[in-house]
Design a protein around this motif. Structure first.
Motif, short mmCIF file in Angstrom:
data_model
loop_
_atom_site.label_atom_id
_atom_site.label_comp_id
_atom_site.label_asym_id
_atom_site.label_seq_id
_atom_site.Cartn_x
_atom_site.Cartn_y
_atom_site.Cartn_z
N ILE A 96 0.84 -1.20 0.00
CA ILE A 96 0.00 0.00 0.00
C ILE A 96 0.87 1.25 0.00
O ILE A 96 0.62 2.20 -0.75
N VAL A 97 1.91 1.25 0.83
CA VAL A 97 2.82 2.40 0.90
C VAL A 97 3.51 2.60 -0.45
O VAL A 97 3.64 3.74 -0.94
N LYS A 98 3.93 1.50 -1.06
CA LYS A 98 4.60 1.57 -2.36
C LYS A 98 3.66 2.12 -3.44
O LYS A 98 4.07 2.94 -4.27
N ASP A 99 2.39 1.69 -3.42
CA ASP A 99 1.42 2.18 -4.39
C ASP A 99 1.16 3.67 -4.22
O ASP A 99 1.01 4.41 -5.20
N GLU A 100 1.09 4.14 -2.97
CA GLU A 100 0.89 5.56 -2.72
C GLU A 100 2.07 6.38 -3.24
O GLU A 100 1.88 7.43 -3.84
N LYS A 101 3.27 5.89 -3.01
CA LYS A 101 4.48 6.57 -3.48
C LYS A 101 4.48 6.61 -5.02
O LYS A 101 4.83 7.64 -5.62
N ALA A 147 1.88 6.61 -6.99
CA ALA A 147 0.87 7.58 -7.42
C ALA A 147 1.40 9.00 -7.30
O ALA A 147 1.18 9.83 -8.20
N GLU A 148 2.12 9.30 -6.23
CA GLU A 148 2.72 10.62 -6.07
C GLU A 148 3.73 10.88 -7.18
O GLU A 148 3.79 11.99 -7.73
N ASN A 149 4.53 9.88 -7.52
CA ASN A 149 5.53 10.05 -8.58
C ASN A 149 4.88 10.25 -9.95
O ASN A 149 5.39 11.03 -10.76
N ARG A 150 3.77 9.56 -10.20
CA ARG A 150 3.08 9.75 -11.48
C ARG A 150 2.60 11.18 -11.61
O ARG A 150 2.68 11.77 -12.69
N VAL A 151 2.12 11.75 -10.52
CA VAL A 151 1.65 13.13 -10.56
C VAL A 151 2.84 14.08 -10.72
O VAL A 151 2.79 15.03 -11.49
N ALA A 152 3.91 13.81 -9.98
CA ALA A 152 5.06 14.72 -9.98
C ALA A 152 5.80 14.71 -11.31
O ALA A 152 6.20 15.76 -11.82
#
Length: 63
Positions: free
Chosen positions: A17-22, A24-29
């Motif tokens: 879950i933590v990896k997926d959240e990270k 998602a943040e990278n995709r946006v950034a």
């Protein structure tokens, strides 16, 4: 009686879950690949040029 949990599986699920959240943040950034960005920019430039080419009057902003 309480439910039995496999701690290894729970730990791995939490890490996933933590990896997926990270991710998602990278995709946006970082967004899209450079090739996709340049392609979209060039298409927009061509579209703008075509649109501006159909003006009836010159660069008069009041017209």
């Amino acid at each position: 009686m309480a439910e039995i949990i496999n701690l290894r599986q729970a730990r791995k699920a939490r890490e996933r879950i933590v990896k997926d959240e990270k991710a998602a943040e990278n995709r946006v950034a970082f967004g899209r690949p450079k090739k996709a960005r340049t392609l979209a920019e060039s298409r927009k430039a061509v579209e703008t040029a075509r649109h501006e080419g159909h003006r009836l009057r010159g660069d008069d902003p009041e017209a």
